[in-house]
Structure formats: C-alpha cells, structure tokens
Design an enzyme around this catalytic site. Structure first.
Site, PDB file in Angstrom:
ATOM      1  N   HIS A   1       0.667  -1.125   0.033  1.00 12.12           N
ATOM      2  CA  HIS A   1       0.008  -0.130   0.262  1.00 12.12           C
ATOM      3  C   HIS A   1       0.832   1.356   0.132  1.00 12.12           C
ATOM      4  CE1 HIS A   1      -3.822   2.041   1.822  1.00 12.12           C
ATOM      5  NE2 HIS A   1      -3.191   2.933   1.210  1.00 12.12           N
TER       6      HIS A   1
ATOM      7  N   GLU B   1      -2.766  -1.870  -3.017  1.00  6.52           N
ATOM      8  CA  GLU B   1      -3.687  -1.085  -2.335  1.00  6.52           C
ATOM      9  C   GLU B   1      -3.419   0.319  -2.488  1.00  6.52           C
ATOM     10  OE1 GLU B   1      -4.965  -4.063   1.392  1.00  6.52           O
ATOM     11  OE2 GLU B   1      -3.892  -2.034   1.737  1.00  6.52           O
TER      12      GLU B   1
ATOM     13  N   HIS C   1      -7.560  -6.081   7.490  1.00  8.12           N
ATOM     14  CA  HIS C   1      -7.279  -5.002   8.659  1.00  8.12           C
ATOM     15  C   HIS C   1      -7.544  -5.608  10.248  1.00  8.12           C
ATOM     16  CE1 HIS C   1      -6.335  -0.659   9.150  1.00  8.12           C
ATOM     17  NE2 HIS C   1      -6.733  -1.010  10.339  1.00  8.12           N
TER      18      HIS C   1
END
Length: 238
Positions: free
Chosen positions: A43, A70, A190
């Site tokens: 990410h 991401e 997450h």
C-alpha cells in the site's frame, strides 16, 4: 481455500527507520512466498513512509504469487498499476494525511468516480477490489460499479471480537452473503490476527482472500516468519 496475502508495509517501515536496506524487502517477499504466502500486498502512500513507489516496481520483478496493490486512486496510483499490471488493485478511500485505513468507500456517493476508475484498471488486466464497510447498501453499490471483489474492513470486527464475537461478525456475514448473491467475491483485511481469523473464516467459508500485515509481523518477532505464516494458514484452513 482462502488465500493469505501478506502485507509487507511494516517490513518497509522497519527498514526506513534506520535507512539502508535492512530488512531487505525483496528477500522478505521471496521468503514470505517460500513459507507459504499465496500473495503479496503493498500500500504505497504519497509520503512513502513505508512502501516506496520504487519498491513496488522492484517487488513486481520477483513476486511469483498474486500481487495486490492497495491505494487511493490518484494519478500516481493509476500510473503505477498501469505500469506494473498487478493481479489485483484494491481501492481504498484514504487521503494522503490518513495514518492507516479506517473506513470503507461510500460506493453510492462515489459511484461515478469508482466506476470510471474500475473500468480503467480493468483495461490494465487487474482484478478490482473495493474496500468497504460491512453494509449491504455499500455492497450493492459495488455491483453497480462493476468491481470484481469487495474487501471487508474488519477493524470493527477485531475490536469487538472478545466482547462478543457473534455480534461482531453478524454484519460481515450479512454483507458477504449479499456479495455472494450478486456474484462478487469477498476479501477481508485490517486487524485480523491469530485470535480472530479462524472464526471469520468459519462464518464466511467462501472468503477468497485475507490481507494481513501488522499482526503477522508482530507475531513473527516471537515465532519467526517461517513459523508465523504457516500458523496463519492453519487458521484459514482448519
């Protein structure tokens, strides 16, 4: 089988804290895959506080499993995906000042933007996943946009797991079932860890992929990376 994609951002954070190249991110990626990971997630953020844009290009050269990028779909992200052509592009609504992902997209309010972005990413050959809260209306919005998958934002599930896992998981099951009915595959990520991962998979057995970074890296400090990745795989495949 639910695939485990290891988010390597935290390894990059550790490297960046001292400069140099320790730990070596390319070696980390290769090791994660050799220890059983079925995907690698990154990410990159505009300030490059962990994964750098050059890291993404370098990892692309060595990754042998699925590569998931991401990010917020700004111009630089779109250019990166077009260049790398990853297996999956996961869209998150984080602005440049956000420390970590803390909410999913409003897929109804942002339908026009997300559809345009999704269409563009698919031209690059990427599977498109949209980061969403466990809300049926948001899942239905994804169907209108035409994305391939959702990634359920699981921090609320993780935060409430010990207080009452049945209540914590309920909206996720409902959202996942709606996605399945609409032909949308389901990812999750997450704050998933060795305590809460199995129950998530047990209640959503058709889960396609989980992306795990922070907890896995923390566990690796105690168990070693070569032991930790198989431990997560066992939780997914009991």
């Amino acid at each position: 089988m639910t695939k485990l994609s290891v988010n390597v951002n935290k390894f990059a954070t550790l490297r960046n804290a001292r400069g140099g190249n320790n730990p070596d991110l390319i070696k980390v990626v290769k090791d994660c895959e050799s220890f059983g990971a079925q995907g690698i997630t990154v990410h990159p953020r505009p300030d490059e506080r962990h994964i750098r844009y050059q890291d993404v290009l370098d990892i692309h050269e060595v990754v042998s499993t699925e590569f998931n990028i991401e990010g917020y779909p700004d111009e630089r992200y779109m250019q990166l995906v077009a260049s790398v052509k990853p297996t999956q592009a996961t869209l998150v609504p984080d602005g440049p000042d956000v420390l970590t992902s803390n909410a999913g997209w409003d897929t109804v309010k942002n339908a026009g933007l997300l559809k345009e972005i999704t269409d563009e990413l698919k031209k690059c050959g990427a599977r498109v996943s949209i980061f969403v809260d466990p809300d049926v209306a948001q899942v239905e919005g994804v169907a209108e946009i035409g994305a391939d998958r959702i990634e359920l934002y699981t921090e609320p599930y993780a935060a409430n797991f010990k207080a009452g896992r049945e209540v914590a998981i309920a909206p996720y099951v409902k959202a996942a079932l709606r996605a399945e009915a609409l032909g949308i595959e389901v990812n999750a990520g997450h704050d998933l860890d060795l305590d809460n991962l199995f129950y998530l998979k047990e209640r959503i057995p058709f889960l396609a992929e989980v992306s795990i970074g922070h907890a896995l890296v923390c566990d690796a400090l105690y168990y070693g990376l070569d032991n930790t990745i198989p431990m997560y795989l066992r939780e997914l495949n009991k």
